[in-house]
Design a protein around this motif. Structure first.
Motif, PDB file in Angstrom:
ATOM      1  N   CYS A 346      53.835  18.350  21.079  1.00 34.87           N
ATOM      2  CA  CYS A 346      52.781  17.426  21.508  1.00 34.87           C
ATOM      3  C   CYS A 346      52.889  17.220  23.010  1.00 34.87           C
ATOM      4  O   CYS A 346      53.991  17.240  23.572  1.00 34.87           O
ATOM      5  CB  CYS A 346      52.960  16.091  20.780  1.00 34.87           C
ATOM      6  N   VAL A 347      51.758  17.032  23.681  1.00 39.05           N
ATOM      7  CA  VAL A 347      51.766  16.682  25.099  1.00 39.05           C
ATOM      8  C   VAL A 347      51.000  15.370  25.262  1.00 39.05           C
ATOM      9  O   VAL A 347      49.928  15.180  24.673  1.00 39.05           O
ATOM     10  CB  VAL A 347      51.171  17.803  25.984  1.00 39.05           C
ATOM     11  N   ILE A 348      51.568  14.460  26.032  1.00 40.85           N
ATOM     12  CA  ILE A 348      51.058  13.095  26.158  1.00 40.85           C
ATOM     13  C   ILE A 348      50.824  12.785  27.628  1.00 40.85           C
ATOM     14  O   ILE A 348      51.662  13.091  28.475  1.00 40.85           O
ATOM     15  CB  ILE A 348      52.070  12.084  25.584  1.00 40.85           C
ATOM     16  N   GLU A 349      49.690  12.180  27.936  1.00 40.07           N
ATOM     17  CA  GLU A 349      49.369  11.810  29.318  1.00 40.07           C
ATOM     18  C   GLU A 349      49.793  10.369  29.580  1.00 40.07           C
ATOM     19  O   GLU A 349      49.386   9.451  28.866  1.00 40.07           O
ATOM     20  CB  GLU A 349      47.871  11.993  29.578  1.00 40.07           C
ATOM     21  N   LEU A 350      50.599  10.199  30.613  1.00 39.41           N
ATOM     22  CA  LEU A 350      51.116   8.879  30.971  1.00 39.41           C
ATOM     23  C   LEU A 350      51.047   8.666  32.474  1.00 39.41           C
ATOM     24  O   LEU A 350      51.260   9.613  33.245  1.00 39.41           O
ATOM     25  CB  LEU A 350      52.575   8.732  30.534  1.00 39.41           C
ATOM     26  N   GLN A 351      50.795   7.430  32.873  1.00 39.40           N
ATOM     27  CA  GLN A 351      50.959   7.078  34.283  1.00 39.40           C
ATOM     28  C   GLN A 351      52.439   7.138  34.633  1.00 39.40           C
ATOM     29  O   GLN A 351      53.300   6.924  33.768  1.00 39.40           O
ATOM     30  CB  GLN A 351      50.444   5.658  34.541  1.00 39.40           C
ATOM     31  N   LEU A 429      53.681   5.655  23.554  1.00 42.05           N
ATOM     32  CA  LEU A 429      53.215   7.006  23.256  1.00 42.05           C
ATOM     33  C   LEU A 429      52.159   7.023  22.155  1.00 42.05           C
ATOM     34  O   LEU A 429      51.306   7.903  22.122  1.00 42.05           O
ATOM     35  CB  LEU A 429      54.396   7.897  22.866  1.00 42.05           C
ATOM     36  N   SER A 430      52.211   6.056  21.257  1.00 40.53           N
ATOM     37  CA  SER A 430      51.205   6.015  20.189  1.00 40.53           C
ATOM     38  C   SER A 430      49.834   5.656  20.746  1.00 40.53           C
ATOM     39  O   SER A 430      48.811   6.082  20.198  1.00 40.53           O
ATOM     40  CB  SER A 430      51.611   5.010  19.111  1.00 40.53           C
ATOM     41  N   ARG A 431      49.816   4.908  21.833  1.00 39.07           N
ATOM     42  CA  ARG A 431      48.532   4.467  22.401  1.00 39.07           C
ATOM     43  C   ARG A 431      47.973   5.442  23.430  1.00 39.07           C
ATOM     44  O   ARG A 431      46.791   5.381  23.768  1.00 39.07           O
ATOM     45  CB  ARG A 431      48.713   3.092  23.063  1.00 39.07           C
ATOM     46  N   ALA A 432      48.790   6.334  23.955  1.00 43.94           N
ATOM     47  CA  ALA A 432      48.386   7.199  25.065  1.00 43.94           C
ATOM     48  C   ALA A 432      47.529   8.372  24.592  1.00 43.94           C
ATOM     49  O   ALA A 432      47.539   8.754  23.414  1.00 43.94           O
ATOM     50  CB  ALA A 432      49.625   7.721  25.793  1.00 43.94           C
ATOM     51  N   LYS A 433      46.807   8.960  25.521  1.00 49.01           N
ATOM     52  CA  LYS A 433      46.039  10.175  25.243  1.00 49.01           C
ATOM     53  C   LYS A 433      47.012  11.312  24.973  1.00 49.01           C
ATOM     54  O   LYS A 433      47.996  11.482  25.681  1.00 49.01           O
ATOM     55  CB  LYS A 433      45.151  10.527  26.442  1.00 49.01           C
TER      56      LYS A 433
END
Length: 454
Positions: A346-351, A429-433
């Motif tokens: 999985c890849v997750i976008e985070l600030q 991580l559950s809330r992120a794109k």
């Protein structure tokens, strides 16, 4: 006059075949017994019978599980998330080609938004007295995963309402096969008075004597074949109505032993092992894994995650690995043995500021020792974390990503495992794109990386 209808049910076996010989023979005996007495009898499985942690399921792409269900004489099953989202589209689409039972699932649609050719949304059974039993089924709602694989899944409550509206005037009783979990089952019992019985699964709950909510009886048989459920419906055949309901569970250890059961159990394992002997790579040296300190094998997989997902950085936990790899030939079976999890990349976008807080959490000294259950995890403990393209300047407060100081406002792509996106460990991580990579498992990425390297 009275008629007694017997319904036997299993759920969430998860390919724990060590309990299967007794379950199979018990069900076959009971079905024969009731048929001789002239009583209607049905055998249902409520999903997650197949789990790719077992080499027999992995090696046969789940078709071995279908053979076992056929041999036991099941009348119908529904699918769980392990059937639905751990096989590729083509594997699931062909899984039930040789099934001798109905596959009932109302909320799964194929690429063309049609019920797949191997399934039906409901089934109406008629007993010798003319009593009509409508059986409907729905499976857990994981739209992101199903969509990534090419399937479409509709909301189970909405679909259930549609199916019940279609059949309620044609039947005398309704049974729901629900792979949704206890909370949804309780809600359904309150909102759908037309349903007489809900046979549950997914949350591995145990209802020893069933549970009555209003006029609906709930039954559930835990997990791993520890129990077999039995529901009895007493019917007034003149009025064609259910007048009494009873639920009970039979514990596996109380079932009669089967001659040669240990041989059968081992034989399924060895069949899977034989099917997975495809060579992957020849290692010049062993590659070790450690759970409580850095080791090379988790690092190789972490680097593979980074590359596969085109991330800016990556992390994973060493406890994913059950063992290291020996020198010499490495096969699919070897990789399956050390990484049995149905876990996807999985890849997750985070600030940057969010990424920094998430990475800091992984340094908690208690985490490596945490025992993990569920979330697709088939290991024992979390283990220490390893990182790719994440470095520090003397302390965790000074973090670099790809060799550059972390920018708190920049958006970064974190590559990791899908189990960290379910909110249990990292709510952020559950809330992120995010984007899931399917149907590849972690062992597939490791095979790919090993082939690159050796």
């Amino acid at each position: 006059m009275k008629e007694l209808i017997h319904i036997y049910h299993t759920n969430d076996l998860h390919s724990h075949f060590e309990n299967w010989p007794r379950i199979r023979d018990f069900l076959k005996e009971r079905k024969k017994w009731h048929c001789e007495e002239g009583d209607p009898v049905f055998l249902f499985d409520i999903g997650d019978h197949a789990d790719r942690w077992h080499p027999f399921t992995e090696g046969t792409e789940g078709k071995g599980n279908v053979t076992l269900l056929n041999e036991a004489g099941y009348d119908a099953i529904t699918i769980g998330n392990n059937e639905g989202i751990t096989f590729s589209y083509n594997e699931l689409d062909s899984l039930y080609d040789d099934a001798a039972f109905e596959v009932i699932v109302g909320n799964l649609l194929n690429k063309n938004m049609k019920i797949p050719q191997w399934a039906v949304p409901y089934k109406i059974y008629e007993t010798s007295s003319g009593m009509k039993i409508g059986v409907v089924a729905v499976t857990a709602y994981f739209p992101a995963f199903y969509h990534q694989l090419g399937w479409n899944v509709t909301h189970p409550i909405d679909e259930l309402r549609n199916q019940i509206d279609k059949i309620k005037d044609e039947v005398n009783a309704i049974v729901l096969l629900s792979h949704l979990g206890i909370r949804d089952d309780e809600r359904i019992a309150k909102e759908f008075p037309d349903i007489d019985v809900i046979l549950g699964a997914h949350t591995h709950h145990i209802l020893h004597d069933g549970k009555e909510i209003h006029d609906t009886l709930l039954g559930a048989a835990g997990k791993f074949g520890y129990y077999v459920g039995h529901v009895q419906l007493e019917v007034d055949t003149d009025k064609h109505i259910v007048v009494a309901k009873k639920a009970q569970l039979y514990e596996h250890h109380e079932l009669d032993e089967v001659d040669g059961e240990e041989y059968e159990i081992q034989n399924w394992f060895h069949k899977g092992e034989k099917l997975l002997q495809e060579p992957i790579v020849n290692l010049p040296e062993p590659i070790k894994v450690e759970w409580f300190k850095w080791s090379p094998l988790p690092q190789i997989l972490c680097d593979a995650l980074l590359e596969w997902c085109a991330g800016d950085c990556a992390f994973l936990n060493s406890g994913l690995f059950l063992d290291g790899l020996k020198k010499g030939k490495v096969t699919k079976y070897d990789l399956h043995s050390i990484l049995p999890h149905p876990i996807n990349p999985c890849v997750i976008e985070l600030q940057g500021s969010e990424l920094k807080e998430v990475v800091k959490q992984t340094f908690d000294e208690e985490w490596p020792h945490i025992q993990v259950k569920g979330l697709g995890f088939r290991g024992k403990i979390m283990g220490t974390f390893v990182y790719s393209e994440v470095t520090f300047n003397g302390s965790t407060q000074e973090m670099n990503i790809k060799g550059e100081p972390l920018d708190p406002k920049k958006i970064y792509k974190l590559a990791t495992t899908d189990m960290f996106t379910f909110g249990h460990f990292f709510p952020e991580l559950s809330r992120a794109k995010k984007e899931y990579f399917m149907p590849e498992f972690l062992r597939d990425l490791l095979a790919w990386k090993l082939k690159q390297s050796f």
